[in-house]
Design an enzyme around this catalytic site. Sequence first.
Site, short mmCIF file in Angstrom:
data_model
loop_
_atom_site.label_atom_id
_atom_site.label_comp_id
_atom_site.label_asym_id
_atom_site.label_seq_id
_atom_site.Cartn_x
_atom_site.Cartn_y
_atom_site.Cartn_z
N ASP A 30 8.83 -25.89 37.72
CA ASP A 30 7.55 -25.51 37.12
C ASP A 30 7.04 -26.69 36.29
OD1 ASP A 30 6.16 -22.48 36.38
OD2 ASP A 30 5.56 -24.22 35.20
N HIS A 100 5.28 -16.11 43.96
CA HIS A 100 6.35 -17.02 43.51
C HIS A 100 7.29 -16.27 42.59
CE1 HIS A 100 2.79 -17.42 40.94
NE2 HIS A 100 3.62 -17.57 39.93
P1 5GP Z 1 2.15 -17.24 37.20
O1 5GP Z 1 1.51 -17.17 35.85
O2 5GP Z 1 1.13 -17.18 38.32
O3 5GP Z 1 3.27 -16.27 37.38
O4 5GP Z 1 2.87 -18.64 37.25
C1 5GP Z 1 2.28 -19.80 37.72
C2 5GP Z 1 3.19 -20.94 37.33
O5 5GP Z 1 2.82 -22.09 38.05
C3 5GP Z 1 3.11 -21.29 35.84
O6 5GP Z 1 4.40 -21.16 35.25
C4 5GP Z 1 2.60 -22.72 35.84
O7 5GP Z 1 3.18 -23.51 34.83
C5 5GP Z 1 2.98 -23.21 37.22
N1 5GP Z 1 2.10 -24.23 37.75
C6 5GP Z 1 0.74 -24.27 37.69
N2 5GP Z 1 0.27 -25.36 38.30
C7 5GP Z 1 1.36 -26.04 38.76
C8 5GP Z 1 1.52 -27.26 39.49
O8 5GP Z 1 0.56 -27.96 39.85
N3 5GP Z 1 2.79 -27.64 39.79
C9 5GP Z 1 3.87 -26.90 39.42
N4 5GP Z 1 5.08 -27.37 39.75
N5 5GP Z 1 3.76 -25.75 38.74
C10 5GP Z 1 2.51 -25.32 38.42
#
Ligand code: 5GP
Length: 114
Positions: A30, A100
């Site tokens: 992440d 994810h």
């Molecule tokens: P959600 O809030 O949708 O469950 O989690 C999305 C996750 O994706 C977050 O923890 C955020 O930090 C991560 N994330 C967002 N953009 C990117 C990116 O460009 N690369 C990576 N490796 N992680 C990302």
Amino acid sequence: MSDCLFCGIVEGQVKGDVVYRDESVVAFRDIRPRAPVHILIIPRKHVATIQDLEAKDQAVVGQIFLVIAKLAREQGIAERGFRVVVNSGADAGQTVFHLHFHLLGGRHFTWPPG
Ligand code: 5GP
Ligand code: ZN
């Protein structure tokens, strides 16, 4: 180029710190880690949320959990324990709409989550 960020990582068009890949699953760190170990495990196939899973996706969901167990061992968090989180939909705070699984470890977690 796909307009999905995580499809972009799967396809190699977006930079990602990939720690595992096979024919159906990709895992990468992440970009904004919430714990010493914070890895996202995703199906290669674009599926937006849990609600969008189909019967034919059963195998990849099973494979994701096997990959989580393998990564937890490799990252040294298997014995102490770790947390697996899926934010599915708006109320859960999902921000990237490619399903994810967050693998979080290396610190103590409280319950219930915020
Ligand atoms: P959600 O809030 O949708 O469950 O989690 C999305 C996750 O994706 C977050 O923890 C955020 O930090 C991560 N994330 C967002 N953009 C990117 C990116 O460009 N690369 C990576 N490796 N992680 C990302
Ligand atoms: Zn996608």
